[in-house]
Design an enzyme around this catalytic site. Structure first.
Site, PDB file in Angstrom:
ATOM      1  CB  CYS A  62      -2.797   2.828   9.300  1.00 17.71           C
ATOM      2  SG  CYS A  62      -2.333   3.299  10.977  1.00 17.71           S
ATOM      3  CB  CYS A 115      -0.935  -0.002   1.208  1.00 15.59           C
ATOM      4  SG  CYS A 115      -2.104  -1.387   1.222  1.00 15.59           S
TER       5      CYS A 115
END
Length: 248
Positions: free
Chosen positions: A230, A207
């Protein structure tokens, strides 16, 4: 039950602390909070692009302070090597590697590709849950967040409270990229090897992508998705600033 934080009434005390510490140096903030929360304070570090600043400050103040490192099992090999290098070089003896629950991964992410279909759940399993379990034994924790990084962080203060009532401390909240770079250069600290290869903000490998010249430094995090965090600073999927008046 909320964990003991060291304050009889947490939020009013934090508001007063924020007013008093607003102009303090990060080292002064760390020293005071380490004293207030002796034995109940931890630093949470990703060992990412700018992490070495706080790690160096902690090493000078209290090298045995617990440092919680989220080993998501999807980090770049360079991050794992950098973590070992920095911990050894600075003499940090309190490193605790946090890993996701194996059964939860087998249930929800057996192929290791959950980040493609549900990145929020992937972050929850690999970051939020392990960190929450680890923080259960602490009353306060230190983060490396800075106001300039995202729009959600622009109004943060030095001290906040998290959802569980712990004190969350942001010593570098007012620092920009120039202050970070100057500190690293002044103390001749090692840089994450991916920084020179176009990664100014570093998370899990699947990511995180390179950032082109002129792009926002966090543009490579969850590229193409409406995602900025996150999850460890979110409550029920939203960025929530918790605390009394004066606490962002």
């Amino acid at each position: 039950m909320r964990p003991e934080t060291g304050f009889e009434r947490v939020e009013p005390q934090l508001a007063a602390l924020n007013r008093r510490l607003d102009g303090a140096t990060p080292q002064e903030v760390l020293a005071e909070m380490a004293e207030r929360h002796a034995g109940r304070l931890a630093l949470v570090s990703s060992f990412g692009a700018e992490s070495v600043v706080l790690l160096h400050m902690v090493a000078e103040l209290a090298p045995g302070l617990p440092v919680l490192f989220l080993e998501t099992e999807m980090l770049f090999p360079e991050t794992l090597a950098y973590q070992r290098e920095v911990a050894a070089g600075l003499g940090l003896t309190g490193i605790r590697s946090l890993r996701p629950d194996a059964e939860a991964l087998e249930l929800h992410d057996p192929a290791g590709d959950l980040h493609r279909s549900d990145p929020d759940l992937c972050c929850h399993l690999r970051k939020t849950e392990p960190l929450e379990r680890a923080l259960a034994g602490f009353g306060a924790w230190v983060t490396g967040r800075k106001r300039h990084q995202t729009r959600e962080r622009q109004t943060m203060h030095v001290c906040e409270t998290d959802e569980a009532g712990r004190v969350k401390i942001n010593p570098l909240h007012g620092w920009g990229r120039d202050e970070v770079a100057a500190y690293i250069e002044r103390h001749d600290l090692p840089r994450h090897p991916l920084v020179s290869r176009g990664y100014p903000s570093i998370g899990c490998a699947p990511c995180t992508s390179r950032v082109a010249p002129g792009e926002d430094p966090r543009a490579g995090r969850w590229r193409g998705q409406d995602k900025q965090e996150c999850g460890i600073h979110l409550v029920n999927g939203r960025f929530v600033r918790m605390g009394a008046e004066g606490v962002a």
